[in-house]
Structures are given as C-alpha cells and as structure tokens.
Design an enzyme around this catalytic site. Structure first.
Site, PDB file in Angstrom:
ATOM      1  N   THR A 244      19.970 -23.117  -6.328  1.00  0.00           N
ATOM      2  CA  THR A 244      19.840 -23.737  -5.009  1.00  0.00           C
ATOM      3  C   THR A 244      18.482 -23.435  -4.381  1.00  0.00           C
ATOM      4  O   THR A 244      18.056 -24.151  -3.487  1.00  0.00           O
ATOM      5  CB  THR A 244      20.931 -23.204  -4.056  1.00  0.00           C
ATOM      6  OG1 THR A 244      20.876 -21.773  -4.086  1.00  0.00           O
ATOM      7  CG2 THR A 244      22.304 -23.663  -4.484  1.00  0.00           C
TER       8      THR A 244
ATOM      9  N   GLY B  60      15.459  -9.200 -19.809  1.00  0.00           N
ATOM     10  CA  GLY B  60      16.169 -10.312 -20.447  1.00  0.00           C
ATOM     11  C   GLY B  60      17.637 -10.382 -20.084  1.00  0.00           C
ATOM     12  O   GLY B  60      18.397 -11.135 -20.678  1.00  0.00           O
TER      13      GLY B  60
ATOM     14  N   SER C  41      16.366 -10.235 -13.029  1.00  0.00           N
ATOM     15  CA  SER C  41      15.047 -10.314 -12.396  1.00  0.00           C
ATOM     16  C   SER C  41      14.151  -9.119 -12.637  1.00  0.00           C
ATOM     17  O   SER C  41      13.546  -8.575 -11.714  1.00  0.00           O
ATOM     18  CB  SER C  41      15.175 -10.521 -10.884  1.00  0.00           C
ATOM     19  OG  SER C  41      15.701 -11.773 -10.634  1.00  0.00           O
TER      20      SER C  41
ATOM     21  N   GLU D 263       4.125 -15.757 -10.267  1.00  0.00           N
ATOM     22  CA  GLU D 263       5.055 -16.130 -11.343  1.00  0.00           C
ATOM     23  C   GLU D 263       4.866 -17.594 -11.742  1.00  0.00           C
ATOM     24  O   GLU D 263       4.826 -17.927 -12.918  1.00  0.00           O
ATOM     25  CB  GLU D 263       6.496 -15.862 -10.896  1.00  0.00           C
ATOM     26  CG  GLU D 263       7.519 -16.264 -11.934  1.00  0.00           C
ATOM     27  CD  GLU D 263       8.730 -15.358 -11.986  1.00  0.00           C
ATOM     28  OE1 GLU D 263       8.752 -14.330 -11.306  1.00  0.00           O
ATOM     29  OE2 GLU D 263       9.652 -15.699 -12.744  1.00  0.00           O
TER      30      GLU D 263
ATOM     31  N   ASP E 221      14.509 -14.481  -6.308  1.00  0.00           N
ATOM     32  CA  ASP E 221      14.426 -13.151  -6.911  1.00  0.00           C
ATOM     33  C   ASP E 221      13.433 -12.265  -6.164  1.00  0.00           C
ATOM     34  O   ASP E 221      13.685 -11.084  -5.914  1.00  0.00           O
ATOM     35  CB  ASP E 221      14.001 -13.265  -8.377  1.00  0.00           C
ATOM     36  CG  ASP E 221      14.873 -14.235  -9.143  1.00  0.00           C
ATOM     37  OD1 ASP E 221      16.010 -14.496  -8.695  1.00  0.00           O
ATOM     38  OD2 ASP E 221      14.420 -14.746 -10.180  1.00  0.00           O
TER      39      ASP E 221
HETATM   40  C1  GLA Z   1      16.243 -17.705 -11.867  1.00  0.00           C
HETATM   41  C2  GLA Z   1      15.081 -18.042 -10.955  1.00  0.00           C
HETATM   42  C3  GLA Z   1      15.533 -18.142  -9.502  1.00  0.00           C
HETATM   43  C4  GLA Z   1      16.759 -19.022  -9.352  1.00  0.00           C
HETATM   44  C5  GLA Z   1      17.821 -18.664 -10.375  1.00  0.00           C
HETATM   45  C6  GLA Z   1      18.985 -19.615 -10.350  1.00  0.00           C
HETATM   46  O1  GLA Z   1      16.692 -16.415 -11.594  1.00  0.00           O
HETATM   47  O2  GLA Z   1      14.086 -17.072 -11.067  1.00  0.00           O
HETATM   48  O3  GLA Z   1      14.464 -18.595  -8.712  1.00  0.00           O
HETATM   49  O4  GLA Z   1      16.400 -20.374  -9.431  1.00  0.00           O
HETATM   50  O5  GLA Z   1      17.302 -18.634 -11.685  1.00  0.00           O
HETATM   51  O6  GLA Z   1      19.680 -19.514  -9.155  1.00  0.00           O
END
Ligand code: GLA
Length: 417
Positions: A53, A140, A144, A191, A203
C-alpha cells in the site's frame, strides 16, 4: 517426506544493545585501525498489516523489531568512504563520494554510500567517513535489513556531520519526528536511485520513526504518522515471526511489476494514486468496472482490489486494537493474506504453508509480511502457545520437504538512534 524433530527449532535472537555496539566498535578498531566517533543502530521491522500500500499512497502499520543493524562510524575530512561489514567476507571497500551516482556501486555498499549521496542531493554538507557494520537483522528474511542499514548510517551521518535531523530517542520515542521523516526520505532515495530497488517508504519510516510498545500507523499519502499502543503481552498474546528461508530470486522484478500495474491502473482511472479509489465514498466498484475493460483488465482488477481492500483492513485493524479487541485483528490478518495470495499474487508455497500450519495450531490470525515471494510470515498466538505453534510450522515444513524455517518473537522496539 522427512521427519524432523521439532524440539530443536532455530530462533533468531536479537542482540542486546551493548553487545551489538561492542561488536561494531571492535570490528572498526580491528579492521580500520582506530576508534570510531560512536556507534549508531537501527531496527528491522515487521508490518502488521497494510502490504503493498505504501507506494499507492495508502496506510501501513509496521512495528520496529528488537533486531538491529549497528554502524560504528568515524568522520573523515576528505570525501572517501571506507566500509567493512561483519556479514561480508570481501574486506574493506573504498568509494569516493564524488564517484557515487545511480549504477556505480553494487551490493550492500550501495545502501551505505547511497545515504551519503542522497543527503548531499538534499543539500546537506556531508563528507567522507569510515564505517564498520554488524547486524542481527536476518538478511533476506523480509524484515528490512536494507532499511535498517540505511537508517543506521543516516543517524550516524546526522551525528558526525552535525545535521541536527535525528534528535534523540527518549523512553523509546524519537524527539524530532519531522527530522526523521526527512531522513527517511533520504534513505528511500538511496534505495531507489543508488541501490536500484523501487521500494515504497514503509521500511525506512518504520526504522526511523517507530516507537517502542507501539505500532506505527503510517499514512503514505502525506507521510503523517500516529503511534498506536501495541502491547500484546498485556493481552496474553505474542507475535511469532516465521522466516521461511525460501529462496526468492525474482523478487525485485516481480515487485517492480506490481508497482507498475498499480501505476498503470491509476493512470487509466485518472487518479494520482490508488488511495483516491480507496477513499471514494461510493466504493471501488465503479473503478474496478472501468479497469475491467482494459486489455489487461482481469489482472488490474485483482491488483487494485487488493490495494483498496488492504487499506480498508488497516483501518479496521487499528480500530480493533484501539478498542482493546486485540484477538479481533486475527481474522483481519487472515483476510490480508488471502488477498495478497489470490489478488496480488505475491505469496509462495512456503508462506502459505506457514500461515496455514500456524492457524491449525491455534494462531488467531496469520499472514505474510513484507514484499512477499519468500521472506517472513507473522502469526498472532496465545503467549503460552508460541513454542507449540512454531513446532507445528516446522513440522509442516518438514512434511512438505521445505527448508527448515527460523523463528523470532516480535515486540515493538525503539527506532534508530
Ligand atoms: C517491501 C518494500 C516496502 C513495501 C513492502 C510491501 O518491504 O520495501 O516499501 O512496499 O515491500 O508492503
């Protein structure tokens, strides 16, 4: 079919802060041959609800994990960055900040020098530095580790270059949220542009702006946040994290495709982001009907349906939390997983096995968390059932000939500092 005993489950423990700081400091002293100016750290995250989202201007609800990435940093007076990581065997890397541009730095170093590059692009006076990294954020695992690395470097550079954006952390809460929002944007640019991953901003916001004992309600339309009390233990509950350890090789391409589908749908509908569809008081049906007429309408309808229903689920989830109906968020998690699996098509066998086994063993709700295609699932479980549910998941993985998962228990931890 293999039979694996479930009493030797793998738990990914978080280091205590003193241990993490000392590891990074000792690595710095050993490899870079000096004492750092200080050690900064930043957490990984799990997202409770609100998946895919963020890049649609929607809502998300992450919590910071106690698992952190530690950065020992010493300011330099030239524009050289020397980096070393305990997680990499490659030794010391050297990068000149003047040489950093999209596509010039690969691997983990891109996240580090990308933050310095993005700070400079934002007009901050940032020069070179030496940095040693150590981390207990599993890599992985979809929690995050990259944002934790960016955020740790961001608060470190804020301190050693005197930018004054990060403020302090007092009783698990950041004192300067506006400054941290600016740092989060810098990390997203690092990023997206230097590491080349087209992720949204959830994240980085979680790592920099979360609060201990709270979930972070993040409104990605305007970047506003609200801290929602999140104390599962007070309700006799716990949040089990299942790192599926699934190999996920096509993640980046699939993520970019999902994002592109959302942008295409928004373009066809003439809206800036799909948030506008979610907020339409008339409901999304009209928009979905219009999308259905496109060549790729069947796919677009499913993708958009996920996004708008997921934004709605975040609101429901927060409403139940705030009403004290914590068990009531379980079915909302289940619905989120179904939507991510069936409409957004970002689950995988390991994630589905994890959530189904967790539910069968007594979880009140379970879902994949993060981008998908591997990574982690989360399950809301009675506090006294954590081991049992983890054991059931491990047994189901063994029965399905899947690689043994790893587990952690998430509590809402403090932000970067
Ligand atoms: C990854 C991305 C986030 C987000 C999620 C899904 O973690 O880094 O920005 O889009 O996927 O919610």
């Amino acid at each position: 079919m293999t039979d694996r005993p479930t009493d030797d489950l793998t738990w990914t423990a978080a280091w205590d802060r003193a241990t993490g700081e000392e590891r990074a400091r000792a690595l710095f002293a050993r490899v870079l041959d000096a004492e750092p100016d200080g050690v900064w750290s930043a957490p990984g995250r799990v997202n409770l609800i609100g998946e895919h989202t963020d890049y649609n201007g929607g809502l998300a609800l992450p919590v910071a994990l106690p698992h952190r990435t530690y950065a020992a940093v010493r300011r330099r007076d030239d524009d050289l960055v020397r980096l070393v990581s305990a997680q990499e065997a490659s030794g010391v890397r050297e990068v000149r900040l003047a040489d950093v541009a999209p596509g010039t730095v690969d691997g983990w170093a891109a996240y580090v020098v990308g933050v310095a590059w993005a700070l400079r692009e934002a007009g901050h006076d940032v020069g070179g530095f030496d940095v040693a990294i150590d981390s207990c954020v599993p890599f992985g695992a979809g929690v995050s580790s990259s944002a934790a690395l960016e955020a740790a470097v961001a608060v470190a550079l804020d301190a050693v270059h005197g930018l004054g954006l990060a403020g302090d952390v007092v009783d698990g809460a950041a004192t300067d949220d506006a400054g941290r929002a600016a740092l989060a944007e810098v990390c997203v640019r690092a990023e997206n542009e230097i590491a080349g991953a087209p992720t949204g901003g959830m994240d980085q916001a979680a790592s920099l702006r979360a609060r201990a004992d709270h979930a972070l309600l993040l409104d990605c339309r305007d970047g506003r946040v609200r801290h929602v009390p999140f104390d599962l233990a007070a309700h006799g509950l716990a949040l089990l994290v299942v790192d599926t350890r699934a190999p996920h090789s096509h993640v980046d391409g699939e993520y970019a495709q999902r994002r592109a589908a959302c942008e295409r749908a928004a373009g066809l509908l003439g809206v800036a982001t799909l948030r506008e569809v979610a907020d339409d008081p008339a409901g999304p049906d009209g928009a979905l009907d219009r999308l259905a007429a496109a060549d790729d309408g069947a796919v677009l309808v499913r993708r958009v349906r996920h996004v708008v229903t997921e934004i709605d689920r975040v609101t429901t989830f927060v409403g139940r939390l705030e009403a004290g109906d914590v068990a009531g968020v379980g079915p909302v998690m289940d619905a989120s997983h179904a939507s991510l699996r069936d409409d957004y098509a970002v689950s995988c066998r390991e994630l589905d096995v994890a959530v189904e086994a967790a539910r069968a063993a007594g979880a009140l709700g379970a879902r994949m968390t993060g981008g998908g295609f591997g990574g982690s699932a989360i399950a809301l479980v009675p506090a006294d059932a954590v081991e049992r549910v983890a054991g059931a998941v491990a047994t189901a993985f063994a029965a399905g000939d899947l690689r043994a998962p790893a587990f952690a228990v998430a509590v809402a931890a403090p932000p970067a500092g």
